[in-house]
Design a protein around this motif. Sequence first.
Motif, PDB file in Angstrom:
ATOM      1  N   UNK A  90       6.257   5.866  41.000  1.00 21.24           N
ATOM      2  CA  UNK A  90       4.955   6.011  41.651  1.00 21.24           C
ATOM      3  C   UNK A  90       4.845   5.204  42.930  1.00 21.24           C
ATOM      4  N   UNK A  91       5.385   3.979  42.911  1.00 20.80           N
ATOM      5  CA  UNK A  91       5.319   3.120  44.090  1.00 20.80           C
ATOM      6  C   UNK A  91       6.065   3.739  45.263  1.00 20.80           C
ATOM      7  N   UNK A  92       7.288   4.255  44.979  1.00 23.02           N
ATOM      8  CA  UNK A  92       8.084   4.860  46.041  1.00 23.02           C
ATOM      9  C   UNK A  92       7.421   6.135  46.545  1.00 23.02           C
ATOM     10  N   UNK A  93       6.769   6.877  45.642  1.00 29.28           N
ATOM     11  CA  UNK A  93       6.092   8.124  46.028  1.00 29.28           C
ATOM     12  C   UNK A  93       4.987   7.855  47.050  1.00 29.28           C
ATOM     13  N   UNK A  94       4.251   6.768  46.846  1.00 29.71           N
ATOM     14  CA  UNK A  94       3.152   6.434  47.774  1.00 29.71           C
ATOM     15  C   UNK A  94       3.718   6.089  49.146  1.00 29.71           C
ATOM     16  N   UNK A  95       4.774   5.271  49.163  1.00 30.81           N
ATOM     17  CA  UNK A  95       5.377   4.867  50.437  1.00 30.81           C
ATOM     18  C   UNK A  95       5.958   6.071  51.180  1.00 30.81           C
ATOM     19  N   UNK A  96       6.658   6.949  50.439  1.00 25.82           N
ATOM     20  CA  UNK A  96       7.304   8.098  51.059  1.00 25.82           C
ATOM     21  C   UNK A  96       6.254   9.101  51.572  1.00 25.82           C
ATOM     22  N   UNK A  97       5.180   9.294  50.806  1.00 28.29           N
ATOM     23  CA  UNK A  97       4.127  10.234  51.222  1.00 28.29           C
ATOM     24  C   UNK A  97       3.479   9.766  52.523  1.00 28.29           C
ATOM     25  N   UNK A  98       3.301   8.447  52.645  1.00 27.28           N
ATOM     26  CA  UNK A  98       2.704   7.913  53.869  1.00 27.28           C
ATOM     27  C   UNK A  98       3.596   8.149  55.070  1.00 27.28           C
TER      28      UNK A  98
ATOM     29  N   UNK B  73       3.485  13.287  35.413  1.00 26.34           N
ATOM     30  CA  UNK B  73       2.409  12.414  34.931  1.00 26.34           C
ATOM     31  C   UNK B  73       2.996  11.129  34.355  1.00 26.34           C
ATOM     32  N   UNK B  74       4.081  11.243  33.550  1.00 25.28           N
ATOM     33  CA  UNK B  74       4.671  10.086  32.887  1.00 25.28           C
ATOM     34  C   UNK B  74       5.779   9.503  33.761  1.00 25.28           C
TER      35      UNK B  74
ATOM     36  N   UNK C 141       7.807   5.759  34.788  1.00 27.47           N
ATOM     37  CA  UNK C 141       7.995   4.355  34.408  1.00 27.47           C
ATOM     38  C   UNK C 141       7.612   3.468  35.586  1.00 27.47           C
ATOM     39  N   UNK C 142       7.332   2.225  35.277  1.00 23.83           N
ATOM     40  CA  UNK C 142       6.975   1.292  36.337  1.00 23.83           C
ATOM     41  C   UNK C 142       5.498   0.921  36.279  1.00 23.83           C
ATOM     42  N   UNK C 143       5.065   0.074  37.216  1.00 19.07           N
ATOM     43  CA  UNK C 143       3.684  -0.427  37.214  1.00 19.07           C
ATOM     44  C   UNK C 143       2.673   0.628  37.646  1.00 19.07           C
ATOM     45  N   UNK C 144       3.120   1.645  38.382  1.00 15.21           N
ATOM     46  CA  UNK C 144       2.219   2.717  38.841  1.00 15.21           C
ATOM     47  C   UNK C 144       2.699   4.022  38.238  1.00 15.21           C
ATOM     48  N   UNK C 145       1.911   4.591  37.315  1.00 14.29           N
ATOM     49  CA  UNK C 145       2.325   5.855  36.720  1.00 14.29           C
ATOM     50  C   UNK C 145       1.950   7.015  37.638  1.00 14.29           C
ATOM     51  N   UNK C 146       2.258   8.252  37.174  1.00 12.89           N
ATOM     52  CA  UNK C 146       2.041   9.423  38.010  1.00 12.89           C
ATOM     53  C   UNK C 146       0.575   9.650  38.366  1.00 12.89           C
ATOM     54  N   UNK C 147      -0.330   9.324  37.431  1.00 10.29           N
ATOM     55  CA  UNK C 147      -1.761   9.563  37.685  1.00 10.29           C
ATOM     56  C   UNK C 147      -2.277   8.622  38.763  1.00 10.29           C
TER      57      UNK C 147
ATOM     58  N   UNK D  55      -0.492   7.104  41.053  1.00 10.04           N
ATOM     59  CA  UNK D  55       0.160   7.457  42.318  1.00 10.04           C
ATOM     60  C   UNK D  55      -0.504   8.689  42.941  1.00 10.04           C
ATOM     61  N   UNK D  56      -0.795   9.700  42.096  1.00 11.29           N
ATOM     62  CA  UNK D  56      -1.436  10.924  42.588  1.00 11.29           C
ATOM     63  C   UNK D  56      -2.816  10.624  43.178  1.00 11.29           C
ATOM     64  N   UNK D  57      -3.548   9.734  42.500  1.00  9.91           N
ATOM     65  CA  UNK D  57      -4.900   9.389  42.968  1.00  9.91           C
ATOM     66  C   UNK D  57      -4.843   8.754  44.359  1.00  9.91           C
TER      67      UNK D  57
END
Length: 652
Positions: free
Chosen positions: A53-61, A72-73, A75-81, A83-85
């Motif tokens: 989730x963390x990498x997804x936020x950085x890459x999306x930006x 949705x599922x 691993x890590x401190x930020x799950x799919x939900x 990150x999506x939000x």
Amino acid sequence: MMNNNGEENTHRHKKTRTKFRIMIVEDELIVAQNLENQLQKLGYEVPAVVNSGKEAILKAAKIKPHLVLMDIKLSGSIDGIDAADQIHTRFHIPVVYLTAYADEETLQRAKATDPFGYILKPFELKKLHSTIEIALYKHQMEMKLKESELRFRTLADSSPVGIFQTDAKGDCIYVNRRWCEIAGLSPKQAMGSAWTKAIHPEDRDTISRAWYTMTQSGGELEFEQEFRLQTPAGKTTWVFGHAAALKSKSRERIGYIGTITDISVRKKLEDELLTSKKLEAIGILAGGIAHDFNNLLSVIMGTISIVKEDANITEGQYELLESVERASAQASELAQKLITFSKGGWLNRKKINAQQILEEVIQDRFANSEAAEKIKVNIPHNLLPVDGDENKLKQVFVNLLLNAVEAGGVEKGITITAKNIEILEENAQSPLKKGQYAKITIEDKGSGIPEEFLGNIFDPYFTTKEKSSKKGLGLGMTICYSIIRKHGGHIAAKSEEGKGTAVNVYLPAFSTPKDAPVTDETDGSPKTETTTPRVLLMDDDPVVQDVTGQMLKRLGYEVEIFNEGLQAIKAYKKAMESNNPFDVALLDLINKQGMGGRETLGELLKLDPQVKAVAISGFSNDTEINMLKREGFTAVLFKPYKMADIEQVLRT
């Protein structure tokens, strides 16, 4: 459609799909690789595949994909939900969830992030394709809607009219910037039913009934009303309100949308026009009453003059007659005010220094009072001279300064300021014609005028002062209005209760003289009289004829009396032809039966350029004398008159 080889549609399909870039967020490598291959087969571009989730936020930006497929599922401190939000909220990128299963709590969390769809693992290619297409289309529509909303808000916030929207119950859900400016409320303060607090208390019931009528019509009727809004600070604004039902595509009423337009300028002009027409109508009535009143006073005062000549009356009777005579003189002053109000009087226009006449008014009227020290005159040296009648303008300024003094202005001071203004073109928002004007302002810091009375200050007999025989008659401001309008100017007042009043007088600047200089046509030499001088008297009132005739006979004149001008002209011509001419003609200016004094004199001058004619007028001042002398009259006899007045005029 496909061609015979089945190629064209495939080409168009691939060309269209390569426009969209889809990022995959999946922590199972095999699933991610399979999904990437399927997307590429469908013609989409996959710019990134990430597993947290963390990498997804950085890459999306960084890469700003058109769509994110999010497991949705994670691993890590930020799950799919989570990150999506963040991706959807911060970057406005649509997200479609990938899931094999989920408990109820997870599903509720996912719904709260407003996803654009769900794809169940293992996924079918057809289902994958349709879900992505729907998500992309939904996102495009949402962005267009947001752009439309942004355009609406930009347009609404820059609109010169106030705009508001309510829900189906009539509770406010939106107001624009202009609405807030007029109502004096913030958007938050206007929400719900609170917006009705901005309606002026006196208009609230009327507007509530009109609004209720509209809401009960099922959207058939529209709301159209003129009313007042009042800010919390007390500022009142006249507005025109218009509203109509807002309906959905299914024709269901979902609320109301409307506008308010500031019409304060129009209402002010309408009030001024109404005042002008009202004063004009009352003026005609007042002029007629004053004319008849003067006739009656002439009879009373003339009869008293005759009776006082009787040698048999006692001293007590003589004193009673003098009391009646004094009362008649006071009544005559009231008649003069009515005539001034009705006509504004004739103007003896000339070039006038406004500062000079203001200083003369202060010196002559207030020199021995405390007010003289408290009246401050601050007029620029370049103030344009005005084109006006000095005596009448002095009368205006005396009235305005007396009002300022009586309002308590002496204690805090009265200021007189002035400036030049120019009206470049005539328009509906100004009562002044094109040209240059001197604007003179008389301002006091006295008690002020309540808002509900401000529109009535020019009405005849309206006053907030204590009424008595000495003051409070309520004609002062009315006369000021008539005189200034007669000059082609304008007078207006602004006031705030407890803070004072400012009266603005606009006078046309002097350009060229309107009239030739006045010369005194009498040379002061004694007049030669015959043994029995002959007088032609023209008046349409039988009682005035009788009393005036008796006074003339007692003074030693031979009198012939006529009702109107044509009779008088014929008699004058006949007397000339018979070599027994009239020595003087007394002509009443106003005649209800036919030709009046002015027209009659015009014809007499054609018969006899040396005719000696005396005007009988109810309007008594130096300006009137000068005007009548220019027209050919040798003197003026003012109503009401006594025997001594007739004698003085005829022997001058």
